[in-house]
Write a protein that holds these residues in place. Structure first.
Motif: not given
Length: 384
Positions: A221-222, A266-270, A289-290
């Motif tokens: 999310t950065e 890099i992958l992150g949950s929503p 999130n990508v």
């Protein structure tokens, strides 16, 4: 003495490029590349490309070449050239989905496409020479020219424009020949300075190495600038990219990996995030999130080919993307630094594993300037 070379300056999606008619360029690649570097202002040790038309970022340092195609399944050929900002490098090793959106409109405006006087929509079949793939671009036209004004908005671009609908045919294996270059949806990647981490190595439109942001202490999310400023992270990401390239068969050793490909995401949950324009996007607005690295920096949005590769990966059973997105259907909503990008893909199970049938989305484009660029006459000394 300065020579003049006809060119146009385009925004395509979230990128910008100098666009040339292939018929106007010298035949020799060395001469072409000298011209491209000069026009964009590379190399620039200050990273700003003040002496050219580049903008100091990989997304703003691009060249597009368009010419009529000799293929029966295409109207025009499209060649993309990534110009490095800080070194004298013209890289033909990747595709650009964002600038793909301007190819059809450029071909129409340059008179490369036969149109009926009353035609109000164009369908241009385009051969991507970088990936040896075909894609179709559909967009409105009026009086024989591409329409730019409309009410469509895309993340990362202020204002609205007319839609360019892009459909990439059989995008799998664009760089390696295989959708899953290693044959696995997830690999255990051993990376110097990082250790062993799970990674999904997917090649659709462009090859991407997918890893979990949490494995690097991040959430995806950065904002890009904050990630770029983390020098330890950037060293780790480059090591992951190099190890992934070797595992995918794209290079014999980490030292031989090209800068343009593969990308790393890099992958992150929503989770909720704030985009570059200050808008807050709640978790329910996106499926994951990508944050994607291109040419050594985190992209300010996401490369369009990276978005389409992610849409394909979300339908590959067991991949990290599929595990995190958990979508029901072909559409995927990607949280990017510039907002939420909607992409779609059709993946079917073939005899040898998953096969990407299509991937697509829509963009807007604008012909910002047309005229001529200038370059020293001596650049043509070995042009032919």
């Amino acid at each position: 003495m300065q020579n003049r070379l006809r060119a146009a300056f385009y925004r395509g999606g979230t990128s910008k490029a100098v666009v040339f008619n292939g018929a106007d360029l010298p035949a020799g690649r060395d001469a072409r590349d000298r011209i491209f570097l000069h026009v964009l202002g590379s190399p620039d040790a200050y990273g700003r490309q003040l002496n050219g038309m580049g903008g100091g970022l990989s997304s703003l340092s691009k060249v597009v070449i368009v010419k009529p195609s000799q293929r029966s399944d295409a109207d025009v050929d499209y060649t993309f050239v990534q110009i490095a900002v800080d070194e004298p490098l013209a890289d033909y090793g990747s595709a650009c989905g964002n600038m793909a959106s301007c190819v059809g409109p450029f071909a129409v405006d340059e008179g490369m496409i036969d149109l009926h006087p009353e035609q109000n929509e164009a369908l241009v079949r385009i051969y991507d020479t970088n990936t040896d793939r075909i894609y179709h671009a559909r967009f409105p036209i009026k009086n024989g020219r591409a329409v730019e004004t409309g009410n469509v908005s895309i993340p990362g671009v202020s204002g609205t424009g007319a839609p360019v609908v892009l459909e990439f045919l059989t995008p799998g294996g664009a760089a390696t020949g295989k959708l899953l270059p290693t044959g696995h949806a997830v690999d255990e990647l051993t990376v110097e300075g990082v250790g062993t981490i799970p990674a999904s190595l997917i090649d659709a439109a462009n090859p991407v190495v997918y890893v979990r942001a949490s494995d690097f202490g991040k959430t995806a999310t950065e904002l890009p600038g904050d990630l770029d400023a983390d020098n330890a992270l950037m060293r780790q990401i480059e090591a992951v990219r190099s190890a992934g390239a070797v595992a995918m068969g794209m290079a014999a050793s980490p030292d031989a990996v090209k800068r343009s490909n593969p990308k790393v995401a890099i992958l992150g949950s929503p989770h909720a995030f704030t985009s570059l324009d200050g808008e807050t996007h709640q978790a329910e607005t996106h499926d994951l999130n990508v944050r994607l690295v291109s040419m050594g920096n985190f992209h300010r949005a996401i490369t369009l080919t990276g978005g389409m590769c992610t849409a394909v990966a979300a339908q590959v059973s067991g991949s990290l993307v599929q595990q995190m997105a958990q979508i029901d259907g072909r559409d995927l909503r990607i949280g990017t630094p510039s907002g939420v990008l909607k992409v779609t893909a059709n993946v079917e199970q073939g005899a040898d594993g998953p096969e990407a049938v299509t991937a697509g989305t829509f963009r807007t484009q604008r012909r910002i300037m047309e005229g001529a660029v200038l370059y020293p006459e001596e650049f043509l000394e070995d042009a032919f």
